[in-house]
Design a protein around this motif. Structure first.
Motif, short mmCIF file in Angstrom:
data_model
loop_
_atom_site.label_atom_id
_atom_site.label_comp_id
_atom_site.label_asym_id
_atom_site.label_seq_id
_atom_site.Cartn_x
_atom_site.Cartn_y
_atom_site.Cartn_z
N GLY A 102 -15.42 -10.07 -5.92
CA GLY A 102 -14.26 -10.16 -6.82
C GLY A 102 -13.03 -10.76 -6.14
N HIS A 103 -12.16 -11.32 -6.97
CA HIS A 103 -10.84 -11.79 -6.51
C HIS A 103 -10.97 -12.88 -5.43
CE1 HIS A 103 -9.52 -8.35 -8.84
NE2 HIS A 103 -10.49 -7.70 -8.23
N GLY A 104 -10.01 -12.98 -4.51
CA GLY A 104 -10.04 -14.01 -3.46
C GLY A 104 -8.82 -14.91 -3.53
N ARG A 126 -7.11 -5.05 1.70
CA ARG A 126 -7.24 -5.72 0.41
C ARG A 126 -8.67 -5.71 -0.11
NH1 ARG A 126 -4.46 -11.09 2.65
NH2 ARG A 126 -6.33 -10.81 3.92
N GLU A 127 -8.77 -5.51 -1.41
CA GLU A 127 -10.07 -5.50 -2.08
C GLU A 127 -10.85 -6.78 -1.81
OE1 GLU A 127 -9.75 -5.24 -6.34
OE2 GLU A 127 -11.90 -5.44 -6.67
N LYS A 128 -10.17 -7.92 -1.88
CA LYS A 128 -10.88 -9.20 -1.75
C LYS A 128 -11.64 -9.32 -0.43
CE LYS A 128 -7.05 -11.96 0.14
NZ LYS A 128 -6.33 -13.25 0.07
N VAL A 138 -18.95 -7.69 -7.36
CA VAL A 138 -18.61 -6.56 -6.47
C VAL A 138 -17.10 -6.40 -6.39
CG1 VAL A 138 -18.97 -5.55 -4.19
CG2 VAL A 138 -20.70 -7.08 -5.15
N HIS A 139 -16.64 -5.19 -6.66
CA HIS A 139 -15.21 -4.90 -6.67
C HIS A 139 -14.91 -3.58 -5.97
CE1 HIS A 139 -13.62 -7.91 -9.64
NE2 HIS A 139 -14.94 -8.08 -9.76
N ALA A 140 -13.63 -3.28 -5.80
CA ALA A 140 -13.18 -1.96 -5.37
C ALA A 140 -11.94 -1.63 -6.21
CB ALA A 140 -12.87 -1.93 -3.88
N ASP A 141 -11.95 -0.46 -6.80
CA ASP A 141 -10.98 -0.06 -7.81
C ASP A 141 -9.58 0.24 -7.29
OD1 ASP A 141 -11.53 0.09 -10.48
OD2 ASP A 141 -12.82 1.85 -10.29
#
Ligand SMILES: [Zn+2]
Length: 403
Positions: free
Chosen positions: A160-162, A175-177, A229-232
């Protein structure tokens, strides 16, 4: 009226409630029984009909379009246990035509024919379903095992993200990314080591990818499965644990509506024309087909999501014990089972401390891997290496049963 509402209304009213009095024939009964390796479905008709059949994969389905015939009742009385049929669905479309969808456990080889009235029986449509080694889109054909394609199952992994979009950030600035890229890379590496599997990453570095582009990558690689794939993050810092999402029916409905809207502008929904030759079809019919495919794909995604939840449960706490459904854009593929995994909460101090360690990232990747393998063992795509492995097991079983 909002355009989406209008489209939904059009779908509901025109497609499902057209007067059926135009139909020349009626499908009066359905009978189902097994003889040897063949499952026979007979539709008893009040008169002659024309029909067409085709099959779809992932999940495997057989579609029977009977033109000029309406359906009396439904198929709910047929006993499907041990038939290889998961369910039988039906719907009306056009001027009193009927579509029947058989949801299959595995690909079948179909032979079908019409029978004229004979021996006290009326017109009948007979469908014989035999177990098939390989059934390709539209063409069912058995392939000897020595020519089995044994292709790799392609998993597209979407970190996810980036880039400019860091995703969720922990109190300490992690950071989640970055977290999800590491987990995704570990999962890809693990899948590539496994015989019969291959993996592709939507991004393999820290750059931004638009949502729509992420789904496109899955289609470009003919993915059997898409996993984001993510992290909340949550305002309530005590929220913790993993969750798995599949597309909601509402999301599917609006995607269908969007497809309908875009079709008007000459834009194609991803995969729709690949899935079926929708351009040739009436736009309303195309919407219904797409909807059915979406719903079947959602069912497969839910099954996959449950398996993943099971395999993650030993590695992390679960935020949600069951698969949640939402209208995420990255999940809107009509023909590729897709899930989104929130691996934990960046906003939760304990979760984020674990998520940034190589050790936990490896454990989560391993959990996802085990879940994927378990899912594909039960649902191997036609022509895949895993399907071949399963066939070997089954044929061994049959041989020993005979001796
Ligand atoms: Zn995210």
């Amino acid at each position: 009226m909002h355009r989406r509402q209008l489209l939904n209304w059009l779908l509901a009213s025109s497609v499902f409630t057209l007067p059926l009095g135009i139909s020349a024939a009626q499908i009066q009964h359905a009978r189902l029984w097994r003889t040897g390796n063949t499952l026979r479905l007979v539709l008893d008709l009040s008169g002659p009909v024309q029909y067409k059949t085709f099959s779809l994969t992932a999940p495997d389905r057989l579609i029977i379009d009977v033109s000029g015939a309406s359906l009396k009742g439904d198929f709910s009385e047929l006993v499907l246990a041990n038939t290889g049929l998961r369910s039988i669905r039906s719907g009306h479309y056009g001027q009193g035509d009927t579509r029947i969808v058989l949801d299959l456990d595995e690909p079948v080889q179909l032979s079908s024919f019409l029978l004229p009235p004979q021996g006290g029986q009326g017109h009948r449509l007979v469908l014989d379903l035999a177990k098939s080694a390989v059934a390709k889109l539209g063409v069912a054909a058995a392939t000897p095992s020595n020519t089995h394609p044994k292709r790799d199952i392609i998993v597209v992994i979407d970190p996810g993200h980036g880039g400019k979009d860091p995703g969720a950030t922990s109190a300490k600035g992690h950071r989640e990314k970055d977290v999800v890229l590491s987990i995704a890379q570990l999962l890809a590496k693990r899948l590539k080591r496994e015989k019969g599997f291959d993996a592709r990453l939507v991004r393999n570095d820290d750059f931004f990818v638009p949502l729509r582009k992420r789904v496109e990558v899955a289609h470009k690689h003919n993915a059997d499965l898409f996993i984001s794939v993510h992290a909340d993050a949550a305002p309530r810092l005590t929220a913790s644990g993993a969750s798995v999402y599949a597309l909601s029916e509402g999301g599917a409905t609006s995607a269908t509506a969007r497809y309908m809207a875009q079709r008007e502008n000459g834009v194609d929904l991803l995969g729709a024309t690949r899935l079926l030759n929708l351009k040739d079809k009436d736009p309303m019919l195309a919407g219904v087909i797409l909807d059915m495919s979406m719903n079947a794909t959602i069912a497969a995604s839910l099954q996959l999501g449950n398996t993943i939840l099971g395999s993650l449960s030993g590695i992390t706490s679960l935020h949600q014990k069951r698969v949640e459904q939402a209208g995420f854009a990255v999940l809107k593929s009509p023909d590729i089972p897709s899930i989104l995994v929130e691996t934990g909460f960046m906003s939760n101090p304990r979760d984020s401390e674990r998520l940034i360690t190589a050790r936990h990232q490896q454990a989560v990747a391993e959990g996802l891997f085990n879940g994927l393998i378990a899912y594909f063992q039960k649902n191997p795509p036609a022509s895949s290496h895993m399907a071949w492995v399963n066939e070997q097991k089954n044929s061994t079983f049959v041989t020993s049963g005979l001796s």
